[in-house]
Design a protein around this motif. Structure first.
Motif, mmCIF file in Angstrom:
data_model
loop_
_atom_site.group_PDB
_atom_site.id
_atom_site.type_symbol
_atom_site.label_atom_id
_atom_site.label_comp_id
_atom_site.label_asym_id
_atom_site.label_seq_id
_atom_site.Cartn_x
_atom_site.Cartn_y
_atom_site.Cartn_z
ATOM 1 N N THR A 143 0.737 -1.064 0.000
ATOM 2 C CA THR A 143 -0.128 0.087 0.059
ATOM 3 C C THR A 143 0.958 1.641 0.382
ATOM 4 O O THR A 143 2.003 1.093 0.181
ATOM 5 N N PRO A 144 0.557 2.320 -0.473
ATOM 6 C CA PRO A 144 1.440 3.534 -0.373
ATOM 7 C C PRO A 144 1.497 3.797 1.320
ATOM 8 O O PRO A 144 2.490 4.586 1.154
ATOM 9 N N SER A 145 0.945 3.489 1.768
ATOM 10 C CA SER A 145 0.979 3.691 3.878
ATOM 11 C C SER A 145 1.871 3.329 4.082
ATOM 12 O O SER A 145 3.025 3.617 4.801
ATOM 13 N N ASP A 146 2.483 1.860 3.168
ATOM 14 C CA ASP A 146 3.541 1.215 3.888
ATOM 15 C C ASP A 146 4.570 1.656 3.234
ATOM 16 O O ASP A 146 5.542 1.423 3.629
ATOM 17 N N TYR A 147 4.470 1.928 1.889
ATOM 18 C CA TYR A 147 5.669 1.886 1.040
ATOM 19 C C TYR A 147 5.953 3.815 1.194
ATOM 20 O O TYR A 147 7.560 3.272 1.780
ATOM 21 N N ARG A 148 5.273 4.445 2.172
ATOM 22 C CA ARG A 148 5.953 5.746 2.467
ATOM 23 C C ARG A 148 6.955 5.294 4.153
ATOM 24 O O ARG A 148 8.465 5.585 4.348
ATOM 25 N N ARG A 149 6.231 4.562 4.962
ATOM 26 C CA ARG A 149 6.544 3.884 6.086
ATOM 27 C C ARG A 149 8.005 3.441 5.877
ATOM 28 O O ARG A 149 8.854 3.640 7.003
ATOM 29 N N ARG A 150 8.687 2.985 4.879
ATOM 30 C CA ARG A 150 9.392 2.037 4.609
ATOM 31 C C ARG A 150 10.407 2.300 4.718
ATOM 32 O O ARG A 150 11.367 2.819 4.622
ATOM 33 N N HIS A 151 10.474 3.995 3.662
ATOM 34 C CA HIS A 151 11.919 4.470 3.014
ATOM 35 C C HIS A 151 12.165 5.635 4.186
ATOM 36 O O HIS A 151 13.132 5.916 4.434
ATOM 37 N N ALA A 152 10.835 6.224 5.485
ATOM 38 C CA ALA A 152 10.586 6.716 6.409
ATOM 39 C C ALA A 152 11.721 6.378 7.050
ATOM 40 O O ALA A 152 13.253 6.912 7.938
ATOM 41 N N ARG A 153 11.598 4.938 7.364
ATOM 42 C CA ARG A 153 12.190 3.795 8.464
ATOM 43 C C ARG A 153 13.972 4.292 7.950
ATOM 44 O O ARG A 153 14.835 3.943 8.819
ATOM 45 N N ASP A 154 13.889 3.081 6.502
ATOM 46 C CA ASP A 154 15.189 3.636 5.844
ATOM 47 C C ASP A 154 15.834 4.654 5.840
ATOM 48 O O ASP A 154 17.587 4.531 6.343
ATOM 49 N N ALA A 155 15.119 5.924 6.448
ATOM 50 C CA ALA A 155 15.685 7.193 6.172
ATOM 51 C C ALA A 155 16.482 7.303 7.262
ATOM 52 O O ALA A 155 17.508 8.083 7.644
ATOM 53 N N THR A 156 15.235 7.324 8.555
ATOM 54 C CA THR A 156 15.760 7.151 9.799
ATOM 55 C C THR A 156 17.297 6.502 10.469
ATOM 56 O O THR A 156 18.436 6.842 10.685
ATOM 57 N N LYS A 157 17.647 5.180 9.679
ATOM 58 C CA LYS A 157 18.364 4.232 10.312
ATOM 59 C C LYS A 157 19.437 4.167 9.544
ATOM 60 O O LYS A 157 20.114 4.872 10.317
ATOM 61 N N ALA A 158 19.590 5.326 7.907
ATOM 62 C CA ALA A 158 20.695 5.738 7.304
ATOM 63 C C ALA A 158 20.978 7.071 7.689
ATOM 64 O O ALA A 158 22.776 7.216 7.959
ATOM 65 N N SER A 159 20.300 8.117 8.662
ATOM 66 C CA SER A 159 21.024 8.834 9.456
ATOM 67 C C SER A 159 21.416 9.007 10.698
ATOM 68 O O SER A 159 21.807 9.096 10.620
ATOM 69 N N ALA A 160 21.201 7.576 11.533
ATOM 70 C CA ALA A 160 21.570 7.160 12.713
ATOM 71 C C ALA A 160 23.380 6.875 12.303
ATOM 72 O O ALA A 160 23.955 6.206 13.478
ATOM 73 N N GLY A 161 22.884 5.835 11.121
ATOM 74 C CA GLY A 161 24.243 4.835 11.054
ATOM 75 C C GLY A 161 25.748 6.001 10.437
ATOM 76 O O GLY A 161 25.978 5.802 10.567
#
Length: 372
Positions: free
Chosen positions: A354-372
């Motif tokens: 779903t679009p919501s799942d797609y957006r949440r997944r990319h938001a998590r990936d962006a958060t992990k990338a900035s944290a790392g």
């Protein structure tokens, strides 16, 4: 009994008013003239039923016998209405063949109409014929609707606007009425009688009124396939069959593909919600049939799927952008979609989530990338 009289009389009045409104409605004028005549007949039927019940005697028995044959008209009129709606053509002389069932019913019931009190009717076979005849016309109408939707999706990017949902509601309502009638014949359940059947008809009038007065303009077009004149030219002025043959090895394929890519991906023409293949062809400078063939063969899709695929690709970029603050629905509209349900279905069909799942997944990936 008095309650049924009130219900029938109210629905009859509603049917007459609806018939007058539909007759004057400019949208889908040819089809609405058919629907107007149809609802008028239903109004007459219900009015006779109401008067017959209120009188409580045989003064209206002949009129009652005549309108009892009207069910032979309803399903065939539904088919004629759908045909007029999807083609934009008026009632034709050859459409009279669709009323052969009603003519046969008149012939079979003539002894009763002529006053033969001892006539017992044609028997169960006549009822079975009525059910089969009606359901066959409803099924034929649904097939025509499905074919029209497929052709519409191949030509318009906003085909979701033309969902024709009210036709589905009309078909479902008719099938429900016929199921009640069949249940009455088979099971003899208490309260499942003629009063209930025509109570459902009365309700059907209000359903039709709700949907028909809100129906959008349908972009009627000649149907291809059976019954379609192969010599009828399309918008490019070239007969469809000849167009396909001539386009088999057209040397312009590569340049048309480049031009379409520039218009759709470069200029983002797909963001126009009401885009049609005819408009795209005019912008490209190539005949519509050639544009259609290139989309089918070079891009491997119908026009509708091709446009929506580009829209979904644009949506992916927006949803994956952490700085994008607009809602998913606002983004969908900005990318050219006109329906939330159509957008959600197209997105999940293409990406598997779903679009919501797609957006949440990319938001998590962006958060992990900035944290790392």
């Amino acid at each position: 009994m008095q309650a049924w009289v009130i219900i029938y009389a109210s629905a009859a009045a509603q049917a007459v008013l609806l018939a007058l409104a539909l007759w004057r409605r400019p949208a889908n004028a040819a089809a609405n003239r058919v629907l107007s005549a149809w609802t008028g007949l239903v109004g007459v039927d219900l009015a006779v039923k109401a008067v017959h019940l209120a009188a409580g005697d045989d003064r209206w028995s002949l009129a009652y016998a005549v309108v009892s044959l009207f069910p032979f008209l309803h399903a065939s009129l539904f088919y004629v209405y759908v045909r007029a709606l999807t083609t934009g053509s008026r009632l034709r002389m050859r459409d009279l063949v669709h009323f052969a069932g009603f003519a046969l019913a008149l012939v079979v019931a003539w002894p009763r109409l002529a006053g033969n009190a001892g006539w017992e009717g044609p028997g169960a076979w006549f009822t079975l014929f009525l059910f089969g005849y009606a359901l066959a016309y409803v099924a034929a109408a649904l097939v025509r609707i499905a074919r029209f939707r497929q052709e519409l999706r191949a030509r318009r990017a906003d085909a979701d606007r033309q969902s024709l949902q009210w036709l589905g509601a009309m078909a479902f309502s008719q099938a429900l009425i016929w199921c009640i009638a069949a249940l009455r014949e088979i099971a003899h359940i208490p309260f499942v009688d003629y009063h209930l059947i025509y109570g459902a008809v009365a309700l059907w009038i209000f359903v039709i009124g709700w949907f028909s007065l809100a129906q959008p303009q349908v972009p009627a077009q000649p149907m291809t396939g059976a019954g379609h004149d192969a010599a009828t030219p399309d918008e490019s002025g070239v007969p469809p069959d000849r167009s396909r043959d001539e386009a088999e090895d057209d040397p312009r394929f590569p340049e048309v593909e480049v031009r379409l890519t520039r218009l759709m991906s470069g200029e983002q023409l797909y963001r126009e919600p009401a885009l049609t293949i005819g408009q795209l062809a005019r912008r490209s400078g190539y005949p519509e049939y050639l544009v259609s063939v290139v989309i089918n063969r070079r891009f491997g899709a119908t026009f509708w799927d091709y446009v929506n695929r580009l829209r979904i690709d644009a949506m992916r970029d927006h949803l994956a952008d952490p700085g994008e603050t607009r809602t998913i629905l606002d983004l969908a509209y900005a990318c050219g979609f006109t329906s939330k349900s159509t957008f959600n279905a197209a997105f999940k069909r293409q990406l598997g989530e779903t679009p919501s799942d797609y957006r949440r997944r990319h938001a998590r990936d962006a958060t992990k990338a900035s944290a790392g």
